[in-house]
Design an enzyme around this catalytic site. Structure first.
Site, PDB file in Angstrom:
ATOM      1  N   SER A  70       0.828  -1.214   0.000  1.00 29.22           N
ATOM      2  CA  SER A  70       0.000   0.000   0.000  1.00 29.22           C
ATOM      3  C   SER A  70       0.853   1.250   0.000  1.00 29.22           C
ATOM      4  O   SER A  70       1.946   1.272   0.543  1.00 29.22           O
ATOM      5  CB  SER A  70      -0.908   0.034   1.233  1.00 29.22           C
ATOM      6  N   LYS A  80      -4.553  -6.636   3.405  1.00 25.65           N
ATOM      7  CA  LYS A  80      -4.572  -5.504   2.466  1.00 25.65           C
ATOM      8  C   LYS A  80      -5.996  -5.169   2.036  1.00 25.65           C
ATOM      9  O   LYS A  80      -6.356  -3.993   1.878  1.00 25.65           O
ATOM     10  CB  LYS A  80      -3.709  -5.825   1.232  1.00 25.65           C
ATOM     11  N   HIS A 134      -7.504  -3.272   4.776  1.00 31.19           N
ATOM     12  CA  HIS A 134      -6.933  -1.920   4.663  1.00 31.19           C
ATOM     13  C   HIS A 134      -7.714  -1.103   3.637  1.00 31.19           C
ATOM     14  O   HIS A 134      -8.093   0.046   3.881  1.00 31.19           O
ATOM     15  CB  HIS A 134      -5.454  -2.015   4.268  1.00 31.19           C
ATOM     16  N   ASN A 135      -7.964  -1.701   2.491  1.00 28.73           N
ATOM     17  CA  ASN A 135      -8.666  -0.952   1.438  1.00 28.73           C
ATOM     18  C   ASN A 135     -10.114  -0.673   1.807  1.00 28.73           C
ATOM     19  O   ASN A 135     -10.647   0.389   1.480  1.00 28.73           O
ATOM     20  CB  ASN A 135      -8.598  -1.711   0.109  1.00 28.73           C
ATOM     21  N   GLU A 170      -9.863   2.138   3.960  1.00 27.18           N
ATOM     22  CA  GLU A 170      -9.533   3.288   3.088  1.00 27.18           C
ATOM     23  C   GLU A 170     -10.829   3.879   2.493  1.00 27.18           C
ATOM     24  O   GLU A 170     -11.049   5.091   2.530  1.00 27.18           O
ATOM     25  CB  GLU A 170      -8.585   2.802   1.992  1.00 27.18           C
ATOM     26  N   ARG A 209     -20.186   4.605  -2.976  1.00 23.18           N
ATOM     27  CA  ARG A 209     -19.446   4.697  -4.250  1.00 23.18           C
ATOM     28  C   ARG A 209     -20.334   4.232  -5.401  1.00 23.18           C
ATOM     29  O   ARG A 209     -20.342   4.829  -6.474  1.00 23.18           O
ATOM     30  CB  ARG A 209     -18.179   3.837  -4.217  1.00 23.18           C
TER      31      ARG A 209
END
Ligand code: 6PG
Length: 467
Positions: free
Chosen positions: A130, A185, A188-189, A192, A290
């Site tokens: 990242s 990860k 994490h995203n 994010e 989104r």
């Protein structure tokens, strides 16, 4: 003096691959590189300046393998999905059993689990990287998955190229076997997405509710970045809000189309959380938002039909800062709880404080608060962060403002899905006597599913069962 034959190689010189290769070369590791389009490799090497001497460009896959000394460690930086499987199949023709292939793309961790289990004729790791291009070039956060033996083999390289936290610790660590690195990860995203969405929501309240302009919002965000919210994402949001459009001379933010893209990693986290039965509602709301953002035509039709939202909130700006702090704690509490469940489900020894420490620098969600999270998790790794004393104090201080912000949003037609989801989760999690007794009654009524009684008496069904 001739360069020693590299033991490290890299395939895929796109933006991230090229930056990572330069970072590796700069830290003193000779590296062989290959890209499917030979001209890209040549241009990369020609543009590498003084680092070119550390880099061996190659024209073919066989050439890459021949240019390296065994045992080889080859980093794959190709698009996630089929391109990785195709490349692994090609590499199988060239590599020896002790060679190691490291998928450093944004792979779905289920794919990494599958690839680990499928019996590749070489060693295999999946690592989450990242930090975007600048991170890859100057210091990313690295979440490694694979065997401990392969981690030990690569740790020197990964630690050398990774970002360093303020205390000097490299932000690279072994997360666990197989897909553990790519899983961390993905979380994490997901976080994010949630951090970004919550910042976008408070921006929306300032713009539509309080009538502030982008140049007025920029210094507010910059000020927040000096306090509890200090983080890369708040910092860049201040810069984005303050940017001037070179075409019109007005705020650039006002010219950017309000439809967010996504490559899918945030969605994977939401789906996996549902599979694990540990919901991450703030992340789910961010993914939803989104998707809704891209339905611009429908949104315009909605506004034409129902009229614009009433807007004009009455709220001190300080409430928005407090709401963001509360939302962030709740989001991370959900994310870490989800990872605890995943560790059980997949048999990974995920180390929660180590994950918080790896996220302290280099990655997109880096923030001051992660230091405190690492400390709280070190005291009790499996505890929901909202129950940790330090964060309980912060939540006691900030949730009243979160309530006011969510209430103002509801009253004035400002959609705040992530902040609202955080608050709803908080209220569920702080209520000892919930409302699922009604759900259990309903389930028993229509399906004779039974229920447990508070007094422990043995009474499997309600009186409706006999009717
Ligand atoms: C990182 C980012 C990165 C991600 C982009 C785009 O940690 O450096 O997470 O890996 O690919 O942020 O993600 P979306 O296109 O899904 O927004």
């Amino acid at each position: 003096m001739a360069m020693t034959k590299p033991q490290v190689g890299l395939i895929g010189l796109g933006t991230m691959g090229a930056a990572l290769a330069l970072n590796i070369a700069e830290k003193g590791f000779p590296i062989a590189v290959w890209n499917r389009t030979a001209s890209v490799t040549a241009e990369f090497h020609a543009g590498a300046g003084a680092l070119a001497a550390q880099i061996v460009p190659t024209d073919t896959l066989a050439g890459l393998v021949a240019a390296m000394a065994p045992p080889r460690s080859i980093i794959l930086m190709v698009p996630a999905g089929k391109p990785v499987d195709d490349m692994l199949a090609q590499l199988a023709k060239h590599l020896a059993p002790e060679d190691l292939v490291i998928d450093a793309g944004n792979a779905n961790f289920h794919d990494t689990n599958r690839r680990t289990a499928q019996g590749l004729p070489f060693r295999f790791m999946g690592i989450g990287v990242s930090g975007g291009e600048a991170g890859a070039r100057h210091g990313p956060a690295i979440m490694a998955g694979g065997t401990r033996q392969d981690w030990d083999r690569m740790a020197g390289v990964f630690r050398a190229i990774a970002a360093q936290a303020d205390d000097g610790t490299p932000c690279a660590d072994h997360m666990g076997e197989a897909g553990a690195g790519h899983f961390v990860k993905a979380v994490h995203n997901g976080i994010e997405y949630a951090d970004m969405q919550m910042i976008a929501e408070v921006y929306g309240v300032m713009r539509d509710g309080l009538g502030l302009t982008a140049p007025q919002i920029a210094p507010i965000l910059a000020r927040w970045n000096e306090g509890v919210l200090r983080s890369y994402l708040v910092e860049i949001s201040a810069a984005v809000a303050g940017a001037v459009d070179p075409v019109t001379g007005g705020p650039l933010l006002d010219m950017i189309v309000d439809a967010a893209g996504q490559k899918g990693t945030g969605r994977w986290t939401a789906i996996e959380a549902q599979n694990l039965g540990t919901p991450v509602p703030v992340i789910e709301a961010a993914v939803m938002a989104r998707n809704v953002s891209s339905r611009r035509g429908e949104r315009a039709a909605g506004e034409a039909l129902y009229g614009p939202a009433p807007t004009r909130a009455t709220l001190p700006v300080g409430d928005l800062e407090q709401a963001l702090i509360a939302g962030k704690i709740l989001c991370y509490a959900q994310g870490f709880t989800m990872m605890t469940a995943a560790a059980d489900e997949f048999g990974w020894a995920l180390d929660m404080p180590a994950i918080a420490r790896v996220w302290r620098a280099g990655c997109i969600i880096r923030s001051a608060m992660l230091n405190d999270m690492a400390e709280a998790l070190a005291q009790d790794p499996t505890r929901n962060l909202m129950l940790a004393p330090f964060f309980a104090d912060l939540l006691r201080q900030t949730t009243p403002a979160l309530r006011r912000v969510v209430a103002q949003g509801a009253l004035h037609g400002l959609g705040l899905p992530a902040l609202s989801a955080g608050l709803a989760w908080f209220d569920l999690m702080r209520t000892a006597r919930g409302t699922a007794n009604m759900i259990q009654g309903q389930r028993d009524y229509f399906g004779l599913h039974g229920f447990r009684r508070l007094d422990g008496l043995d009474h499997p069904h309600g009186p409706w069962a006999s009717s």
